[in-house]
Write an enzyme that holds these catalytic residues in place. Sequence first.
Site, PDB file in Angstrom:
ATOM      1  N   GLU A  12       0.813  -1.215   0.000  1.00  0.00           N
ATOM      2  CA  GLU A  12       0.000   0.000   0.000  1.00  0.00           C
ATOM      3  C   GLU A  12       0.848   1.266   0.000  1.00  0.00           C
ATOM      4  O   GLU A  12       0.360   2.334  -0.326  1.00  0.00           O
ATOM      5  CB  GLU A  12      -0.900   0.030   1.241  1.00  0.00           C
ATOM      6  CG  GLU A  12      -1.925  -1.082   1.266  1.00  0.00           C
ATOM      7  CD  GLU A  12      -2.612  -1.207   2.622  1.00  0.00           C
ATOM      8  OE1 GLU A  12      -3.674  -1.825   2.674  1.00  0.00           O
ATOM      9  OE2 GLU A  12      -2.077  -0.694   3.624  1.00  0.00           O
ATOM     10  N   ASP A 217     -12.808  -6.679   0.842  1.00  0.00           N
ATOM     11  CA  ASP A 217     -13.528  -7.949   1.029  1.00  0.00           C
ATOM     12  C   ASP A 217     -14.833  -7.672   1.762  1.00  0.00           C
ATOM     13  O   ASP A 217     -15.038  -6.594   2.303  1.00  0.00           O
ATOM     14  CB  ASP A 217     -12.657  -8.937   1.823  1.00  0.00           C
ATOM     15  CG  ASP A 217     -12.223  -8.356   3.162  1.00  0.00           C
ATOM     16  OD1 ASP A 217     -11.096  -7.839   3.234  1.00  0.00           O
ATOM     17  OD2 ASP A 217     -13.029  -8.373   4.111  1.00  0.00           O
TER      18      ASP A 217
HETATM   19  N1  SAH Z   1      -3.275 -11.986   5.012  1.00  0.00           N
HETATM   20  C1  SAH Z   1      -2.638 -10.776   5.358  1.00  0.00           C
HETATM   21  C2  SAH Z   1      -3.219 -10.290   6.652  1.00  0.00           C
HETATM   22  C3  SAH Z   1      -3.839  -8.996   6.504  1.00  0.00           C
HETATM   23  S1  SAH Z   1      -4.707  -8.497   7.930  1.00  0.00           S
HETATM   24  C4  SAH Z   1      -1.156 -10.955   5.468  1.00  0.00           C
HETATM   25  O1  SAH Z   1      -0.721 -12.072   5.589  1.00  0.00           O
HETATM   26  O2  SAH Z   1      -0.414  -9.961   5.426  1.00  0.00           O
HETATM   27  C5  SAH Z   1      -5.776  -7.406   7.250  1.00  0.00           C
HETATM   28  C6  SAH Z   1      -5.323  -5.986   7.051  1.00  0.00           C
HETATM   29  O3  SAH Z   1      -6.271  -5.352   6.204  1.00  0.00           O
HETATM   30  C7  SAH Z   1      -5.325  -5.195   8.330  1.00  0.00           C
HETATM   31  O4  SAH Z   1      -4.368  -4.176   8.260  1.00  0.00           O
HETATM   32  C8  SAH Z   1      -6.764  -4.634   8.390  1.00  0.00           C
HETATM   33  O5  SAH Z   1      -6.762  -3.295   8.826  1.00  0.00           O
HETATM   34  C9  SAH Z   1      -7.297  -4.724   6.959  1.00  0.00           C
HETATM   35  N2  SAH Z   1      -8.494  -5.555   6.708  1.00  0.00           N
HETATM   36  C10 SAH Z   1      -8.948  -5.841   5.466  1.00  0.00           C
HETATM   37  N3  SAH Z   1     -10.033  -6.641   5.520  1.00  0.00           N
HETATM   38  C11 SAH Z   1     -10.285  -6.875   6.820  1.00  0.00           C
HETATM   39  C12 SAH Z   1     -11.259  -7.665   7.501  1.00  0.00           C
HETATM   40  N4  SAH Z   1     -12.184  -8.353   6.844  1.00  0.00           N
HETATM   41  N5  SAH Z   1     -11.213  -7.698   8.850  1.00  0.00           N
HETATM   42  C13 SAH Z   1     -10.264  -7.005   9.514  1.00  0.00           C
HETATM   43  N6  SAH Z   1      -9.308  -6.258   8.924  1.00  0.00           N
HETATM   44  C14 SAH Z   1      -9.300  -6.173   7.585  1.00  0.00           C
END
Ligand code: SAH
Length: 255
Positions: A12, A217
């Site tokens: 990002e 999502d």
């Molecule tokens: N799979 C990713 C994890 C990302 S966690 C990895 O391995 O790097 C998710 C990140 O996106 C967090 O910074 C949060 O702020 C945001 N986010 C996006 N969708 C989300 C959801 N459904 N629930 C919580 N946070 C979400």
Amino acid sequence: MRLGIISALHEEQQGLIEAMQHATTTAHGGRVYTHGQLWGIDTVCVLSRIGKVAGAVTATLLVEKFKVTHILFTGVAGAGDASIAVGDIVVADTLVQHDMDASPLFPRFEIPLTGLSHFPGDHAMALQCLTAAHGFLEHDFVDVIDAAQRATFRLAQPRVHRGLIASGDQFMHDRTVINALNAALPGLVAVEMEGAAVAQVCYELGIPCAVIRTISDNANADAATDFLTFIEVVAARYAFHIVRRYCQALAKHGL
Ligand code: SAH
């Protein structure tokens, strides 16, 4: 002014770092802070990593050590309401920590000893973010995300929303959980993991802040699989062009 820009994920922020002029970096507390000029604005960019503590310590250090006067958080989020679609943009009006629950001592969601559950985003910054987001969708969107990519992610006509963002140390991927949260928090537009922590820090330090998120999502069972490709192909470009428009407007019109 000096603007602090926080993102949770590397993809990002990469484009912003590359666009920065006169960049210098400082490593501190496990993070790299990049200071320079972004489209004429004195800026410090940093990755918070994921979660409320990560967001809070990053915001605190941006203010106390790197002397930023304003904080902008850009990132992705899950949809907080069925009317909000992947590819939409949300700007926080207020932010709540959805996993704070010290009941029965304090009402659910209230941060003990502050009397507050909802922390405000700065009104003027939110309006500037809304303008940048609308400008992006009207003028840049079809150029920077091609037809095949728009089809893959079913991005037809993305919209901009302003409302309540809920943060917690939980990746939301269960429809029943998100539905219950939506019922408990009227006006919910998005769920994520950092924004409300940053908002609390900024509130306590008297620093204006804004949180703007691209919906990645639906916070349901598809959430994890959609996630990584979306960040690279879509969200990184949204963040780059929205921040560009935000900074260019600030440089032109001032605060
Ligand atoms: N799979 C990713 C994890 C990302 S966690 C990895 O391995 O790097 C998710 C990140 O996106 C967090 O910074 C949060 O702020 C945001 N986010 C996006 N969708 C989300 C959801 N459904 N629930 C919580 N946070 C979400």
